[in-house]
Design an enzyme around this catalytic site. Structure first.
Site, mmCIF file in Angstrom:
data_model
loop_
_atom_site.group_PDB
_atom_site.id
_atom_site.type_symbol
_atom_site.label_atom_id
_atom_site.label_comp_id
_atom_site.label_asym_id
_atom_site.label_seq_id
_atom_site.Cartn_x
_atom_site.Cartn_y
_atom_site.Cartn_z
ATOM 1 N N GLU A 1 -1.970 -19.719 -11.487
ATOM 2 C CA GLU A 1 -3.407 -20.019 -11.381
ATOM 3 C C GLU A 1 -3.683 -21.092 -12.417
ATOM 4 O OE1 GLU A 1 -6.767 -20.601 -11.923
ATOM 5 O OE2 GLU A 1 -7.226 -18.597 -12.689
ATOM 6 N N SER B 1 -2.665 -24.310 -17.815
ATOM 7 C CA SER B 1 -2.799 -25.701 -17.350
ATOM 8 C C SER B 1 -1.785 -26.033 -16.258
ATOM 9 C CB SER B 1 -2.608 -26.644 -18.531
ATOM 10 O OG SER B 1 -1.289 -26.534 -19.019
ATOM 11 N N THR C 1 1.694 -27.081 -17.719
ATOM 12 C CA THR C 1 2.540 -25.953 -18.127
ATOM 13 C C THR C 1 2.986 -25.163 -16.901
ATOM 14 O OG1 THR C 1 1.391 -25.853 -20.231
ATOM 15 C CG2 THR C 1 2.656 -23.936 -19.647
ATOM 16 N N GLY C 2 2.122 -25.062 -15.913
ATOM 17 C CA GLY C 2 2.479 -24.370 -14.668
ATOM 18 C C GLY C 2 3.718 -24.978 -14.019
ATOM 19 N N CYS D 1 -11.674 -21.694 -15.513
ATOM 20 C CA CYS D 1 -10.909 -22.482 -14.540
ATOM 21 C C CYS D 1 -11.770 -22.855 -13.338
ATOM 22 C CB CYS D 1 -9.643 -21.754 -14.134
ATOM 23 S SG CYS D 1 -9.854 -20.005 -13.874
#
Ligand code: NDP
Length: 468
Positions: free
Chosen positions: A243, A222, A225-226, A277
């Site tokens: 990504e 997500s 979190t990235g 995604c």
């Protein structure tokens, strides 16, 4: 019951403490996963660091062969891995399900062997020589999600190892078992320490991504979190490939034939039950064909069986976990409250597990949460437009930019519009198809960096310029 184990420094590491992995098709257990500790993360990074000393100086031919060997052992164990994947992830074996994912793993691993990173000669004359060499980075931390756990794992592992790095992978606690087994299998063809896996509670991820001896983090998951992973990388200036999520728009131009494109629209939106995604997450349809598209799309979709991953009649499986199911249900009920119209699906029956019907939502509008947020599940909002400029503006208004698509019989016209989409990939008359040589990545908050092909391989290297 199978005992699953971590692999650290080529050795099987079991734990007496485990956590339960849920089978999303039934709500029962898919198996027990070892609860690794911070000490295990440290041991895995230390093993990868030691292995790096010798792996980083192996010849390119040795590393190419390692990728081919990985592809071969994945093929040899495809049946076992696909069964395990289907049990813990929920996707059926057939169609674009677990067997397809294992096929993708083999293709990507094998293709990575065929890529080249030649020394680039900038200057070679009487005055001297300048060459650009590609060097490995060190220990790579790989963090993977629960939607395509094995394929995404291979997308991280194969180029990292090919470029001369060593890896510690931490899969999502929702789908760790297939990765544990895959890493065990891959270790039969790799030197000890080159590929390690740790599993455990949620605090292990940040320990790994912030570890001083990790040179690069490659993360798929997500956007929120990235951002945390990016922050944790700052301390030692780690290299990053992120990504992240997408909220991909598809735009149908007025000249499409609604019946002809119904199947294409279906797979564009609902591959892996929409938990992908780069699948279509909002569909903009011209006013003149709106009702026909809704009708044909719903007619095609109504015939698709959604059910247990273990049922060979299922084309698509459940939502992978309870939190994601709750999110999807919340977005659907919010859309209905805002005046959208459900034309297919909508509510779950009393089936066990997290099985949710394929749902199409007409009269959806920008500003509704189902349109503005990534639903990541088997529901698609369909939005009406009358002026294509408005559709492009709405599609590009998102903070995300992973993929997009334009659909038309007039390819030249579609291409002009496609190139105006603010996304890392754009498709014409399809959505989400990937190729191991085609660079893939997001713009805006959909990510950082590129995966696949030579561009993706370069991300696992640094440049060293030699002057002689
Ligand atoms: P997350 O992004 O939270 O998790 C993905 C991976 O990151 C997991 O392995 C997770 O393990 C790990 N992780 C979580 N927090 C950290 C951290 N601070 N540092 C390092 N690693 C971390 O996804 P969720 O599973 O929570 O799903 C949430 C949403 O993400 C979904 O609703 C969907 O919209 C999107 N998503 C997008 C995916 C994509 O392919 N782009 C894939 C999956 C989800 P752990 O939880 O143990 O920390």
């Amino acid at each position: 019951m199978t005992q699953f184990a971590m692999t650290i420094d080529g050795k099987v590491v079991t734990k007496t403490e485990t956590f339960n992995v849920i089978n999303p098709s039934t709500g029962g257990s898919a198996g027990q996963c070892p609860s690794g500790t911070v000490d295990d993360v440290n041991a895995a990074v230390a093993a990868a660091k030691t292995a790096y000393a010798s792996w980083s100086i192996t010849s390119d031919d040795v590393r190419k062969q390692a990728c081919r060997d990985m592809a071969a052992v994945l093929a040899a164990h495809a049946n076992e891995l696909a069964t395990l994947l289907s049990t813990e992830q929920g996707k059926p074996r057939g169609g674009l399900g677990a067997d397809f994912e294992l096929g993708g793993c083999q293709v990507w691993a094998g293709n990575t062997a065929e890529l080249e990173l030649p020394v680039e000669v900038i200057k070679d004359d009487n005055e001297g020589l300048i060459e650009v060499h590609r060097k490995p980075l060190g220990v790579v931390a790989s963090i993977t999600p629960w939607n395509w756990p094995l394929m995404i794992g291979i997308w991280h592992i194969a180029p990292a190892i090919r470029a001369g790095n060593t890896v510690v992978i931490k899969p999502s606690p929702y789908t760790p078992l297939s990765t544990l087994r895959m890493v065990e299998i891959l270790n039969t063809v790799l030197p000890a320490g080159v590929l390690n896996v740790v599993t455990g509670p949620d605090d292990l991820g940040p320990v790994l991504t912030g570890h001083a001896d990790v040179a690069k983090v490659t993360f798929t998951g997500s956007t929120e979190t990235g951002k945390k992973v990016m922050a944790s990388a700052a301390g030692t200036l780690k290299r990053l490939t992120l990504e992240l999520g997408g909220n991909d728009a598809g735009i149908l131009l007025p000249d499409v034939d609604p019946r002809q494109i119904a199947e294409g629209l279906f797979w564009s939106a609902f591959i892996n039950s929409g938990q992908t995604c780069a699948c279509m997450k909002r569909l903009y349809v011209h006013d003149s064909i709106y009702e026909d598209v809704c009708k044909e799309f719903a007619a095609f979709t109504a015939n698709i069986k959604v059910g247990s991953g273990a049922d060979t009649n299922s084309v698509l499986g459940p939502i992978q976990n309870a939190a994601q199911l709750a999110k999807v249900e919340d977005l659907i009920s919010d859309a209905v409250d805002q005046g959208a119209r459900i034309i297919l699906g909508g509510k779950r029956s009393t089936e066990a597990g997290y099985i949710h019907p394929l749902t199409l939502i007409a009269d959806a509008k920008d500003g509704m949460r189902i349109v503005d947020e990534e639903q990541f599940g088997p529901v698609l909002p369909i939005i009406r437009y009358s002026n294509v400029e408005d559709a492009i503006k709405a599609a590009n208004a998102s903070s995300m930019g992973l993929g997009a698509s334009v659909w038309s019989k007039d390819i030249a016209a579609a291409k002009k519009l496609a190139l105006r989409m603010e996304s890392g990939s754009v498709w014409i008359n399809g959505h989400g198809g990937l190729n191991p040589n085609a660079p893939f990545g997001g713009v805006k908050q959909s990510g950082l960096g590129t995966e696949f092909g030579t561009e993706g391989l370069k991300e696992f290297t640094s440049i060293q310029t030699l002057h002689a």
